[in-house]
Motif scaffolding. Structure first.
Motif, PDB file in Angstrom:
ATOM      1  N   ASP A  55       0.827  -1.222   0.000  1.00 26.77           N
ATOM      2  CA  ASP A  55       0.000   0.000   0.000  1.00 26.77           C
ATOM      3  C   ASP A  55       0.862   1.275   0.000  1.00 26.77           C
ATOM      4  O   ASP A  55       0.348   2.380   0.188  1.00 26.77           O
ATOM      5  CB  ASP A  55      -0.938   0.003   1.205  1.00 26.77           C
ATOM      6  CG  ASP A  55      -2.175   0.876   0.967  1.00 26.77           C
ATOM      7  OD1 ASP A  55      -2.506   1.153  -0.201  1.00 26.77           O
ATOM      8  OD2 ASP A  55      -2.800   1.299   1.959  1.00 26.77           O
ATOM      9  N   LEU A  57       2.783   2.412   2.173  1.00 28.00           N
ATOM     10  CA  LEU A  57       2.862   3.114   3.455  1.00 28.00           C
ATOM     11  C   LEU A  57       4.237   2.905   4.066  1.00 28.00           C
ATOM     12  O   LEU A  57       4.617   3.571   5.021  1.00 28.00           O
ATOM     13  CB  LEU A  57       1.783   2.588   4.419  1.00 28.00           C
ATOM     14  CG  LEU A  57       0.343   2.825   3.963  1.00 28.00           C
ATOM     15  CD1 LEU A  57      -0.633   2.135   4.896  1.00 28.00           C
ATOM     16  CD2 LEU A  57       0.041   4.322   3.894  1.00 28.00           C
ATOM     17  N   ARG A  81      -0.636   8.002  -4.910  1.00 24.34           N
ATOM     18  CA  ARG A  81      -1.989   8.197  -4.415  1.00 24.34           C
ATOM     19  C   ARG A  81      -3.011   7.501  -5.319  1.00 24.34           C
ATOM     20  O   ARG A  81      -3.970   6.908  -4.837  1.00 24.34           O
ATOM     21  CB  ARG A  81      -2.299   9.698  -4.328  1.00 24.34           C
ATOM     22  CG  ARG A  81      -3.641   9.939  -3.717  1.00 24.34           C
ATOM     23  CD  ARG A  81      -3.924  11.416  -3.530  1.00 24.34           C
ATOM     24  NE  ARG A  81      -5.276  11.578  -3.035  1.00 24.34           N
ATOM     25  CZ  ARG A  81      -6.046  12.614  -3.297  1.00 24.34           C
ATOM     26  NH1 ARG A  81      -5.583  13.606  -4.031  1.00 24.34           N
ATOM     27  NH2 ARG A  81      -7.254  12.668  -2.803  1.00 24.34           N
ATOM     28  N   ARG A  84      -3.007   3.937  -4.360  1.00 28.10           N
ATOM     29  CA  ARG A  84      -3.728   3.704  -3.101  1.00 28.10           C
ATOM     30  C   ARG A  84      -5.227   3.829  -3.297  1.00 28.10           C
ATOM     31  O   ARG A  84      -6.008   3.183  -2.628  1.00 28.10           O
ATOM     32  CB  ARG A  84      -3.282   4.697  -2.033  1.00 28.10           C
ATOM     33  CG  ARG A  84      -1.920   4.392  -1.474  1.00 28.10           C
ATOM     34  CD  ARG A  84      -1.715   5.139  -0.162  1.00 28.10           C
ATOM     35  NE  ARG A  84      -0.308   5.362   0.064  1.00 28.10           N
ATOM     36  CZ  ARG A  84       0.309   6.489  -0.231  1.00 28.10           C
ATOM     37  NH1 ARG A  84      -0.366   7.515  -0.715  1.00 28.10           N
ATOM     38  NH2 ARG A  84       1.588   6.606  -0.010  1.00 28.10           N
ATOM     39  N   GLN A  85      -5.628   4.716  -4.250  1.00 22.28           N
ATOM     40  CA  GLN A  85      -7.059   4.884  -4.472  1.00 22.28           C
ATOM     41  C   GLN A  85      -7.666   3.705  -5.225  1.00 22.28           C
ATOM     42  O   GLN A  85      -8.873   3.505  -5.170  1.00 22.28           O
ATOM     43  CB  GLN A  85      -7.326   6.181  -5.233  1.00 22.28           C
ATOM     44  CG  GLN A  85      -7.074   7.400  -4.372  1.00 22.28           C
ATOM     45  CD  GLN A  85      -7.701   8.662  -4.926  1.00 22.28           C
ATOM     46  OE1 GLN A  85      -7.987   8.750  -6.112  1.00 22.28           O
ATOM     47  NE2 GLN A  85      -7.916   9.642  -4.060  1.00 22.28           N
TER      48      GLN A  85
ATOM     49  N   GLU B 117      -1.624   7.008   8.455  1.00 23.12           N
ATOM     50  CA  GLU B 117      -1.705   5.782   7.643  1.00 23.12           C
ATOM     51  C   GLU B 117      -3.119   5.544   7.134  1.00 23.12           C
ATOM     52  O   GLU B 117      -3.316   5.181   5.975  1.00 23.12           O
ATOM     53  CB  GLU B 117      -1.236   4.578   8.466  1.00 23.12           C
ATOM     54  CG  GLU B 117       0.280   4.529   8.622  1.00 23.12           C
ATOM     55  CD  GLU B 117       0.747   3.285   9.360  1.00 23.12           C
ATOM     56  OE1 GLU B 117      -0.081   2.624  10.006  1.00 23.12           O
ATOM     57  OE2 GLU B 117       1.956   2.986   9.282  1.00 23.12           O
ATOM     58  N   LEU B 120      -3.986   8.032   4.295  1.00 23.57           N
ATOM     59  CA  LEU B 120      -3.330   7.667   3.038  1.00 23.57           C
ATOM     60  C   LEU B 120      -3.958   6.404   2.460  1.00 23.57           C
ATOM     61  O   LEU B 120      -4.250   6.318   1.269  1.00 23.57           O
ATOM     62  CB  LEU B 120      -1.828   7.456   3.264  1.00 23.57           C
ATOM     63  CG  LEU B 120      -1.019   8.717   3.566  1.00 23.57           C
ATOM     64  CD1 LEU B 120       0.427   8.360   3.889  1.00 23.57           C
ATOM     65  CD2 LEU B 120      -1.069   9.696   2.389  1.00 23.57           C
ATOM     66  N   ALA B 121      -4.201   5.405   3.327  1.00 23.08           N
ATOM     67  CA  ALA B 121      -4.754   4.137   2.850  1.00 23.08           C
ATOM     68  C   ALA B 121      -6.136   4.341   2.233  1.00 23.08           C
ATOM     69  O   ALA B 121      -6.519   3.634   1.317  1.00 23.08           O
ATOM     70  CB  ALA B 121      -4.808   3.115   3.983  1.00 23.08           C
ATOM     71  N   LEU B 122      -6.876   5.315   2.735  1.00 23.19           N
ATOM     72  CA  LEU B 122      -8.212   5.562   2.184  1.00 23.19           C
ATOM     73  C   LEU B 122      -8.145   6.409   0.907  1.00 23.19           C
ATOM     74  O   LEU B 122      -9.169   6.747   0.329  1.00 23.19           O
ATOM     75  CB  LEU B 122      -9.104   6.252   3.214  1.00 23.19           C
ATOM     76  CG  LEU B 122      -9.487   5.387   4.425  1.00 23.19           C
ATOM     77  CD1 LEU B 122     -10.249   6.199   5.451  1.00 23.19           C
ATOM     78  CD2 LEU B 122     -10.300   4.181   3.988  1.00 23.19           C
ATOM     79  N   GLY B 123      -6.935   6.759   0.509  1.00 23.49           N
ATOM     80  CA  GLY B 123      -6.780   7.481  -0.747  1.00 23.49           C
ATOM     81  C   GLY B 123      -6.661   8.983  -0.581  1.00 23.49           C
ATOM     82  O   GLY B 123      -6.886   9.733  -1.528  1.00 23.49           O
ATOM     83  N   GLY B 124      -6.307   9.427   0.612  1.00 23.20           N
ATOM     84  CA  GLY B 124      -6.227  10.852   0.870  1.00 23.20           C
ATOM     85  C   GLY B 124      -4.947  11.484   0.349  1.00 23.20           C
ATOM     86  O   GLY B 124      -3.958  10.807   0.083  1.00 23.20           O
TER      87      GLY B 124
END
Ligand SMILES: Nc1ncnc2c1ncn2[C@@H]1O[C@H](COP(=O)(O)OP(=O)(O)O)[C@@H](O)[C@H]1O
Ligand SMILES: [Mg+2]
Lengths: 270, 217
Positions: A55, A57, A81, A84-85, B117, B120-124
């Motif tokens: 992901d 991260l 991004r 991740r989206q 985290e 970002l993981a949610l697409g922010g």
């Protein structure tokens, strides 16, 4: 640009280090659309780290993660991004923002600038689908840990990700809540549009749910294959020991030695 | 007229000066605190400790430092700010920054990893990350601001030294209490003291409510 739809994700030669300490060594396996791939392994094997690397991260030391013909680890920051989206990662303890569960489900949609009226409809559908009606207007602190996991899963799915990653989706919640989550994952698999990747240290759950299994052990990918390959025809000695429980016994013995006690004292003090 | 208008003007002046100082301090300290709280870097613990010890910085000493800065012979003497409301605002601002920044940093250091985290993981985007870190820590940050405001309102040393306690110009509640007591107007001093206590009480009350509402998990 990353393609937002892809049928397979392939991890190759992945390394990751915390400071100097290696947490992933030469990890490679793949996961396919419409199948559940379980990453199994004891605590500390590197499952969470692997998912964070996928992901973006956490930054891998080396290796590749292929999806839709591109190495996502090599994407320029601006496209991280977009990657991740196109996927969703549900953490072991999903963090719900300090707002109602309903508002939480709207967060990823708002970040994608989806029109308000459409958001309301998608969120309402998800609330019904995931049985969140009773807690929809509650704030996170009034929600049980099982409900929080369910809300975390619902929030991850409102964006219809091509890849869903779940870190220990049923760890530390009661059997009924676990059962519900397993049912949602089976339904999602049946729909056939998503690559589902999950970690678990529960071998029974891996047997119940997984189509494919990858065993991580001390940061190394020991063996990957279909569920039957791994559980019934393990080719590797470590896999054989792990799936029949011997490795857990060894771990307990090691922990006991570290504590300076014989396993029997641990048992008797219960 | 008489003492009544004295008192209301002193109270109003105090609140305006302290609120202005707190607002300026917040505008500096909150972004600073968020920025530092979100990052791990060498010497962070030292800086956090520094802020924490400055939280209890004696207002009188701050008064002397700002006095040296603003007095005729001082480096900023040419501005002619000594014995003006601005001088009080400057001193209170410096007293307040470590309080707000310190509370913001420690709250965000403890509660930002998962927020970053998750966002970002949610697409922010990066902006979403800052927004969420701020809004999820809003209560502790506001607590810091209110503690700072309370301290500004009740300190006497700094405003006495750099404000000069000039009636109808730089007299605050606390410096007025000192004056009234000196003039034998003990009841007036007590009355102003009561006003101060009631104001402080309301601040603490609001703080408690905020914290109750913020209960997490
Ligand atoms: N933030 C961290 N800093 C240093 N070491 C870490 C950190 N997170 C995890 N580790 C170490 O990396 C290894 C893999 O951890 P993790 O990926 O959490 O394993 P799993 O999810 O399989 O339990 C473990 O040895 C763990 O102690
Ligand atoms: Mg883990």
């Amino acid at each position: 640009m990353v393609s937002t739809s892809f049928d397979e994700i392939r991890v190759e030669g992945l390394y990751f280090h915390y400071e100097k300490k290696p947490a992933l060594k030469e990890v490679g396996f793949s996961a396919k659309k419409g199948r559940i791939t379980a990453v199994i392994g004891p605590n500390g094997a590197g499952k969470t780290t692997l998912f964070k690397v996928i992901d973006l991260l956490a930054r891998a030391s080396s290796g590749r993660v292929f999806a839709g013909g591109k190495d996502v680890l090599a994407l320029p920051p601006a496209e991280a991004r977009a990657w991740r989206q196109s996927i969703s990662f549900v953490m072991q303890e999903p963090y719900l923002f300090n707002m109602s569960v309903r508002q939480n489900l709207a967060v990823p949609l708002k970040m994608r600038k989806i029109p308000r009226s459409k958001i309301d409809r998608i969120v309402q559908d998800a609330i019904i689908k995931f049985g969140l009606g009773e807690i929809a207007e509650k704030k996170p602190f009034r929600v049980s840990s099982g409900e929080r996991k369910r809300a975390g899963l619902a929030r991850a799915l409102v964006t219809e990700p091509a890849l869903l990653i779940l870190d220990e989706p049923t760890a530390s919640i009661d059997p009924e809540a676990s059962y519900l989550i397993e049912q949602y994952l089976k339904d999602l698999r049946a729909e056939g549009r998503t690559i589902i990747m999950m970690s678990t240290h529960d071998l029974f759950q891996a047997r119940r749910l997984a189509d494919d299994v990858a065993l991580l052990f001390k940061g190394e990918l020991i063996e990957a294959g279909t569920k039957d390959d791994i559980f019934d025809r393990p080719r590797n000695e470590i896999t054989r020991k792990f799936v029949n429980g011997e490795i857990l016994v060894e771990n307990v013995r090691e922990s006991c030695e570290a504590l300076g006690r014989a396993p029997s004292t641990l048992r008797s003090t219960g | 007229m008489g003492w009544q208008s004295d008192m209301t003007s002193v109270l109003g002046f105090s609140i305006i000066v302290s609120a202005t100082a707190t607002a300026i301090a917040a505008a500096v300290a909150i972004p600073l605190g968020i920025f530092m709280g979100m990052r791990e870097f060498k010497g962070k613990a030292v800086i956090v400790n520094l802020f924490n010890s400055f939280m209890g910085f004696p207002p009188v000493v701050m008064g002397v430092l700002i006095y040296l800065l603003l007095s005729k012979a001082g480096p900023l003497g040419f501005l002619g700010l000594l014995y003006t409301p601005t001088a009080i605002i400057i001193a209170q601002c410096f007293l307040c920054i470590p309080i707000i920044a310190g509370i913001t940093i420690s709250s965000i250091t403890n509660h930002s990893k998962k927020i970053i985290e998750t966002t970002l993981a949610l697409g922010g985007s990066r902006t979403d990350v800052y927004e969420n870190v701020f809004s999820e820590n809003l209560v502790p940050i506001l607590s810091g601001v209110m503690v700072g405001f309370g301290q500004n309102l009740s300190e006497v040393g700094a405003s006495m030294i750099v404000g000069g306690n000039i009636s109808f110009f730089t007299q605050t509640i606390t410096t007025a209490i000192v004056t009234f007591t000196g003039q034998g107007r003990a009841m007036d001093a007590l009355l102003l003291g009561t006003v101060l206590i009631v104001t402080a009480f309301f601040i603490m009350f609001a703080l408690t409510i905020l914290q109750l509402r913020a209960r997490r998990s």
